[in-house]
Every structure is written in structure tokens, then in C-alpha cells.
Design a protein around this motif. Structure first.
Motif, short mmCIF file in Angstrom:
data_model
loop_
_atom_site.label_atom_id
_atom_site.label_comp_id
_atom_site.label_asym_id
_atom_site.label_seq_id
_atom_site.Cartn_x
_atom_site.Cartn_y
_atom_site.Cartn_z
N HIS A 233 -5.36 -6.36 -11.31
CA HIS A 233 -4.48 -7.35 -12.13
C HIS A 233 -5.60 -8.50 -12.36
O HIS A 233 -6.06 -9.26 -11.43
CB HIS A 233 -3.47 -7.79 -11.31
N ILE B 179 -6.00 -4.31 -6.88
CA ILE B 179 -4.56 -3.69 -6.54
C ILE B 179 -4.87 -2.56 -5.61
O ILE B 179 -4.40 -1.91 -4.44
CB ILE B 179 -3.68 -3.54 -7.34
N PRO C 134 2.81 -0.97 4.14
CA PRO C 134 3.31 -2.40 4.19
C PRO C 134 3.77 -2.85 2.71
O PRO C 134 3.18 -2.52 1.83
CB PRO C 134 2.31 -3.20 4.92
N ASN C 135 4.45 -3.82 2.61
CA ASN C 135 4.66 -4.60 1.18
C ASN C 135 3.20 -5.10 0.60
O ASN C 135 2.55 -5.54 1.23
CB ASN C 135 5.63 -5.70 1.46
N GLY C 136 3.52 -4.51 -0.76
CA GLY C 136 2.10 -5.02 -1.29
C GLY C 136 0.95 -4.03 -1.14
O GLY C 136 -0.12 -4.29 -1.66
N ALA C 137 1.21 -2.92 -0.54
CA ALA C 137 0.15 -1.98 -0.30
C ALA C 137 -0.40 -1.43 -1.38
O ALA C 137 -1.58 -0.97 -1.57
CB ALA C 137 0.52 -0.88 0.64
N LYS D 280 1.85 0.98 -3.39
CA LYS D 280 2.63 2.06 -3.42
C LYS D 280 3.27 2.31 -4.71
O LYS D 280 2.91 3.31 -5.59
CB LYS D 280 3.51 2.42 -2.55
N THR E 201 2.35 0.60 -7.40
CA THR E 201 1.43 0.66 -8.54
C THR E 201 0.73 2.22 -8.82
O THR E 201 0.78 2.53 -9.86
CB THR E 201 0.20 -0.24 -8.07
N GLN F 275 11.46 1.21 -8.54
CA GLN F 275 11.81 0.54 -7.28
C GLN F 275 12.84 -0.42 -7.57
O GLN F 275 13.81 -0.63 -7.14
CB GLN F 275 10.85 -0.36 -6.57
N GLU G 82 11.13 4.15 -3.24
CA GLU G 82 12.32 3.64 -2.51
C GLU G 82 13.67 3.93 -2.90
O GLU G 82 14.44 3.15 -3.06
CB GLU G 82 12.00 1.92 -2.50
N HIS H 87 10.41 3.27 3.23
CA HIS H 87 10.12 2.12 4.22
C HIS H 87 10.68 2.64 5.50
O HIS H 87 10.33 2.14 6.61
CB HIS H 87 10.50 0.82 3.86
N1 LIG Z 1 1.97 -7.90 -12.29
C1 LIG Z 1 1.35 -8.28 -11.48
N2 LIG Z 1 0.55 -9.22 -11.35
C2 LIG Z 1 -0.06 -9.53 -10.21
N3 LIG Z 1 -0.12 -9.07 -9.02
C3 LIG Z 1 0.53 -7.73 -9.16
C4 LIG Z 1 1.60 -7.59 -10.09
N4 LIG Z 1 2.25 -6.20 -9.91
C5 LIG Z 1 2.06 -6.12 -8.26
N5 LIG Z 1 1.05 -6.72 -8.08
C6 LIG Z 1 0.29 -7.03 -6.54
O1 LIG Z 1 -0.13 -5.65 -6.57
C7 LIG Z 1 -0.32 -5.42 -5.13
C8 LIG Z 1 0.51 -4.00 -5.03
O2 LIG Z 1 1.95 -4.12 -5.41
P1 LIG Z 1 3.00 -2.72 -5.24
O3 LIG Z 1 4.02 -3.08 -6.08
O4 LIG Z 1 2.29 -1.70 -5.80
O5 LIG Z 1 3.13 -2.83 -3.69
P2 LIG Z 1 4.18 -1.72 -2.94
O6 LIG Z 1 3.15 -1.11 -2.13
O7 LIG Z 1 4.73 -0.98 -3.80
O8 LIG Z 1 4.97 -3.05 -2.12
P3 LIG Z 1 6.63 -2.93 -1.89
O9 LIG Z 1 6.67 -2.28 -0.47
O10 LIG Z 1 6.82 -4.28 -1.55
O11 LIG Z 1 7.20 -2.35 -2.87
C9 LIG Z 1 0.69 -6.67 -4.69
O12 LIG Z 1 -0.16 -7.50 -3.88
C10 LIG Z 1 1.31 -7.28 -5.76
O13 LIG Z 1 1.24 -8.52 -5.40
#
Ligand SMILES: Nc1ncnc2c1ncn2[C@@H]1O[C@H](COP(=O)(O)OP(=O)(O)OP(=O)(O)O)[C@@H](O)[C@H]1O
Ligand SMILES: [Mg+2]
Lengths: 252, 325
Positions: free
Chosen positions: A11, A16, A35-38, A40, A42, A82, A161, A194
Motif C-alpha cells: 500500500h 503488506i 496475527p492481526n495484520g499478517a 491474510k 490481502t 471479512q 473469518e 482465528h
Molecule cells: N487500505 C489499506 N491501506 C493501508 N494499509 C492497509 C490497507 N488495507 C490493509 N492494510 C494493511 O495491510 C496489512 C494486512 O492487512 P490484512 O487485512 O491483510 O490483515 P489480516 O491478516 O487479514 O488481519 P486480520 O486478522 O486483522 O483480519 C495490515 O497491516 C493493514 O494495516
């Protein structure tokens, strides 16, 4: 088969996903944990071509997701996101019926109706079929969305999820339904979870992500160790084996 | 709660059909020179009046009403916001500015050409509105209509300034305030294109329902999101431009009718589209009839009547249901 090769995603300047390579064979349940933000969600959205690929390539059954007509892909892969919100006033049956859209472009055949009915029955929605989505509880709504993805009838199902808001009973029912779809109908299910113990109980394979990379990948009994949990989630927890499957006692 | 009213209930359809037919008949009969049905058969002048004035006027009301209601429905679908419509999101104002500039620079252009250019202006103006609306935080649904009103106000002010400079202000009011009193045979037929646009909306009805679920859901179901956006924009712009050029803009139809139909029947566009079109036609007809009767034998323009009636309906909708849910 889903083939993900050297996929990176950023991004603006924030990385990411970093150089993800992953092959998912046809048939079976693969759990994506981390974990959150990993990254997944994306990764899943890239496989489902909801965001354009920046680097690397992804194929599903040999179809490159960035170059295949959307309509054709919609008959191969379905995704439940999600954070899906339905602001439209549609009944449960109408919503689930739209899962059939890629097949008949809106004209529902008798076979389509049967598939919709089966999806409603499978997720215990028959009694709610005439209700507007906005009048459902969070878990009921989640089940309706899963039923819609199911009704799409694709070989590949990407679920981000899906256990959100589900009670114990329906969480287990959903996992069993996914298991049955994989075992009996040869479906390929990629599911972000999760609840690591649901992954252990029902998935064939667990892929653990952190910081945009894959840290571990394998069968639940090989993956779920205290050391791996510490590396991926940064938490130490005892792991017990029950009925041949590892369970993480992370509440302790 | 189940769907309050089925879109396919034959009772409801029969009642709506009868109501619309009654309004149609009343509209043919009401005017400065009364036209009872018996006289049409015996008196050639009465027949002439019917064919040259009353029937075109009534058809113009039906066509623009149905068209504008559908345009509102499509705008609400594309912006995923229930509180926008062509008159409050810059579409009508862009069309007005477009037709004004054409009149200024190419006064000799034919009406279809002028309409086409007005539609082009409406398309450009609405595209900018939608692109901006998508960037506004979805958690604040009132921001979108608010932005639309300000945006439309700015374009409208530009049109007023240009009209004032060019001494065309009275022309501008013809476009901004809908009025059917000038409709005659030979001067409204372009509006039939609005009927074509409504037919086009029927063809993409399912896709519109899916578009309302959002970009991701649309792509997931194999819809070409960008292309559908363009199709919807063209339908909205053409209908609005036709209305502005031929009879003048009629506000609130596009807002009130789709919202009421959604409340009663839900948002499955394939089922509701016919109801929205019929509702728009009926509402505009009713307002035009009211405009002819309130100060009889003088007339109040339909745009003015609708401004009052539609405004009241809009407020009622706002207070009945907070947010966009
Ligand atoms: N539109 C965006 N702009 C900037 N950063 C983003 C955007 N969307 C996601 N991110 C960042 O990309 C990273 C991965 O996000 P992602 O949603 O894929 O995580 P996740 O593994 O699904 O987390 P969760 O378990 O919380 O759903 C995170 O650090 C998030 O902050
Ligand atoms: Mg996520």
C-alpha cells in the motif's frame, strides 16, 4: 489447484505481502492463520481478483486471475470477505439466490432453485428465508452470507473469518459442512481462522502467516507446537493432543 | 418481519394500474377548457385539443416521471446511498449548464444535438460526483447527499452567473423548474428516449441489485464493475438531460419514489423497477394535476408543486428512518 507465485503487495510504500509462493492442491480444507495484520485478507482478496496484482502471478486451475474474464472466474472461485455488510433490503432467499448469478445471469433454472434450497437448508436458514437481511442477528446474517458463497457452487471457496459471530453450535456445523464439501464434492476450501483449534480439528493443512510472509505450512500435528505459536503469535501456550489432534490451550 | 408487500402480488399490481389509469384520464380531462369524455367524440375542436395538447402533456408527465424515478434509483444504487438523486447531486445542474453553454455558443443546433450535449455535461458532472462520493467515509451516510447538494449548488451558481452575463436568465428558469404547460405535440417526443432508458434499466436489473452490494461483491459474482458504472451513468445522464431540456427539471421524484418502494418491497431491483417507474409516473402526474387545479384557471409549474410535496416526503423519510439502513 491454486498457484500463487512470488506475490508481493504494497500500500503506497508500505509492504503488506512479501514474495509469497504457495500452492494449494485441489480438494481439501486449508486454514490460513496468523496475527492481526499478517496479510491474510490481502492474500485472499488478491486470489479472488478483488484487488489488482502488483507483482507475481496467481492461477486457479490454470486460469490467471488477472487476465481471465470475471464472469468465467466467478464460476470457479467464490469469496466471502471479512467485513461484508449488506445495506440492501433483500430477503435471505433473494441474497442466496444471487450466488447463482454467474451461472444463469439472473435466470434461475429449476436446478438453481434446488441449489439455493439446499444451501438454505444446509445452514439452517429455511425458516428465515423470507426475512430481510437487516432484521437478522449477526450470526444469522453471517450464515446467510456463507450460504450465498456456497450457492455459487464453485470448486474453490475462499472464506475470510466465516466463524465471526457464530455460536459454538453453528461454528462447528459450518466447519463440518466445509469438511463434507471437501470430502464428498471435492471442493477446495481456503479459510481464514482465528480459532486455531477449529483449524486443527477440521483442516488438512495450516498455513501460518506473519508480517506478510509465510512462516509455517503443514499438517496440524506438525505445525501446532509451542515453539511455532511463539514465533507466529508471540504467545506461549501448552498444546495437548486429544484424539490424535493437537489443541492449543491459549486461554490458560 | 417478512417482505411487507410482494412485488408480484396481482392485487397490488391491479390497484396500481387502476390508479395510474385514473390519473391519466383526469390529466386528459383537466385544464383551462374542460374536456369531458363525451365532447371528444362529437366536437372536432375538442379532439384536436386532446391530441395536440392534453395527450402530449400527459405522456410527457408519465415519461419524465418514470424516467426520473428510475434515474434516482440507479444513482442510489451506484453511490450506495439512499439520499441522492439527479436534482441533488449535480446531474441536473450539469445538464442545465451544458444546455446553457450550447445555447450560447451554438444557438442554431437542433434540439436532439442540444440534448446530447446536455447529456454529455450531465455525465461528466455525475462522474465527478460519484468518484468523490466513493472517497467519503461510508460510516457517515449523510456526507454524500450533503456533498451532492453543495456540489450541485456550485454548478448551478456557475450556470446562473453565465446566464446572467448572457442575459439568458429566463431561459435558465425554463430548464431548472419543470413545467408541462408548454408541452405540445411535436415538442415532447424526445422524451420517448427516456422510455428506452427505462427499458435498458430492466435489462440490467439484476446487475443493479448486485452493484448495490458493493464493488467487491460485484466482482466476486463476475460483474464488470467499471462497465456497469458507465452504463448506469449513461442512463441517469440521458434521462436527466432529456427532462431538463424538454420540460425542465423536476426535483424529488428520484428521491421519494425509490425510497418508498424500497421501504414497502425491498431492494431486489428486478421486482421493484416496474413499481418505481409507475410510482414516478403517478407522482408527477398527480403533482401536475394539482398544479392545474390549485389556482384554477391559473397554473402552478409541476416543479414547484413537486418541490413542496417531494420536500415533505423527503423530510418524512429522514425522520422515519435514521441513517441509511
Ligand atoms: N487500505 C489499506 N491501506 C493501508 N494499509 C492497509 C490497507 N488495507 C490493509 N492494510 C494493511 O495491510 C496489512 C494486512 O492487512 P490484512 O487485512 O491483510 O490483515 P489480516 O491478516 O487479514 O488481519 P486480520 O486478522 O486483522 O483480519 C495490515 O497491516 C493493514 O494495516
Ligand atoms: Mg483479515
Amino acid at each position: 489447484m491454486i498457484r500463487i507465485e512470488n506475490v508481493s503487495f504494497r500500500h503506497r510504500t508500505v509492504p503488506i505481502l512479501s514474495d509469497i509462493t504457495l500452492t494449494i492442491d485441489k480438494g481439501g480444507v486449508v486454514a490460513l492463520v496468523g496475527p492481526n495484520g499478517a496479510g491474510k485478507s490481502t492474500l485472499l482478496s488478491l486470489v479472488a481478483r478483488l484487488q489488482p496484482l502488483q507483482m507475481g502471478n496467481i492461477q486457479i486451475d490454470g486460469l490467471p486471475v488477472d487476465a481471465t474474464p470475471g464472469r468465467q472466474l466467478a464460476r470457479v472461485v467464490a469469496i466471502l470477505r471479512q467485513d461484508t455488510t449488506v445495506a440492501s433490503r433483500l430477503t435471505v432467499r433473494e441474497l442466496v439466490s444471487f450466488g447463482r448469478f454467474p451461472h444463469g445471469r439472473g435466470r434461475l433454472s429449476a436446478a438453481d432453485h434446488a441449489i439455493v434450497d439446499a444451501a438454505l437448508a444446509r445452514f439452517d436458514l429455511a425458516d428465515l428465508a423470507g426475512r430481510f437481511i437487516e432484521t437478522l442477528s449477526g450470526g444469522q446474517r453471517q450464515r446467510a452470507l456463507v450460504a450465498m458463497a456456497f450457492a455459487q457452487g464453485t470448486d474453490y471457496l475462499l472464506l475470510d473469518e466465516p466463524l465471526n459471530n457464530l455460536d459454538m453450535y453453528y461454528a462447528r456445523e459450518l466447519m463440518r459442512a466445509l469438511r463434507a464439501a471437501a470430502d464428498e464434492n471435492g471442493k477446495t476450501v481456503v479459510i481464514v481462522l482465528h480459532d486455531i483449534n477449529q483449524a486443527s480439528a477440521h483442516a488438512d493443512r495450516i498455513v501460518a502467516m506473519k508480517g506478510g510472509r509465510i512462516l509455517a505450512d503443514g499438517a496440524p500435528c506438525d505445525i501446532l507446537t509451542p515453539d511455532m505459536l511463539e514465533v507466529v503469535f508471540g504467545l506461549r501456550a501448552p498444546v495437548e493432543t486429544i484424539g490424535g489432534k493437537p489443541f492449543v490451550l491459549h486461554q490458560l | 418481519m417478512t417482505a411487507a408487500l410482494s412485488t408480484s402480488s396481482w392485487r397490488a399490481k391491479a390497484a396500481a394500474g387502476l390508479g395510474l389509469a385514473a390519473l391519466f384520464a383526469v390529466s386528459l380531462a383537466v385544464g383551462v377548457s374542460p374536456l369531458p369524455p363525451g365532447r371528444v367524440l362529437s366536437d372536432p375542436d375538442a379532439l384536436q385539443l386532446l391530441l395536440v395538447s392534453r395527450l402530449p402533456r400527459t405522456l410527457a408527465a408519465v415519461l419524465s416521471g418514470a424516467g426520473l424515478a428510475i434515474a434516482g434509483l440507479i444513482m442510489q444504487t451506484l453511490s450506495r446511498n439512499r439520499f441522492v438523486e439527479p436534482a441533488t447531486a449535480g446531474t441536473a445542474q450539469s445538464a442545465e449548464l451544458g444546455i446553457l453553454l450550447v445555447t450560447l455558443f451554438f444557438p442554431a443546433a437542433s434540439l436532439p444535438v442540444k440534448t446530447l450535449l446536455a447529456a454529455g455535461a450531465a455525465l461528466a458532472g455525475t462522474s465527478v460526483f460519484l468518484a468523490t462520493a466513493q472517497r467519503l467515509p461510508p460510516a457517515q451516510p449523510y456526507l454524500v447527499p450533503l456533498f451532492g447538494i453543495v456540489y450541485g449548488g456550485v454548478i448551478g451558481a456557475a450556470a446562473t452567473y453565465a446566464a446572467w452575463q448572457a442575459d439568458l436568465l429566463q431561459f435558465l428558469s425554463v430548464w431548472t423548474n419543470g413545467d408541462f404547460s408548454g408541452v405540445l405535440r411535436g415538442r415532447y417526443e424526445l422524451l420517448w428516449i427516456a422510455a428506452l432508458m427505462v427499458a435498458a434499466a430492466f435489462l440490467v436489473a439484476d446487475r443493479l441489485t448486485i452493484m448495490a452490494l458493493g464493488r467487491e461483491a460485484s466482482i466476486g459474482l463476475g460483474i464488470d464493475y467499471a462497465r456497469m458504472m458507465q452504463i448506469g451513468l449513461v442512463i441517469v445522464s440521458v434521462i436527466t438531460a432529456l427532462s431538463v431540456v424538454v420540460v425542465g427539471m423536476i426535483p424529488f421524484v428520484g428521491l421519494a419514489v425509490p425510497n418508498i418502494v424500497s421501504r414497502l418491497m425491498g431492494d431486489n431491483v428486478r421486482g421493484t423497477l416496474g413499481w418505481v417507474a409507475a410510482g414516478g409516473a403517478g407522482l408527477v402526474l398527480a403533482c401536475d394535476i394539482a398544479g392545474r387545479l390549485i389556482r384554477y384557471p391559473y397554473e402552478i409549474p409541476v416543479g414547484t408543486v413537486m418541490g413542496v410535496a417531494g420536500g415533505a416526503i423527503f423530510l418524512w423519510l429522514l425522520f422515519r428512518r435514521g441513517g441509511h439502513g
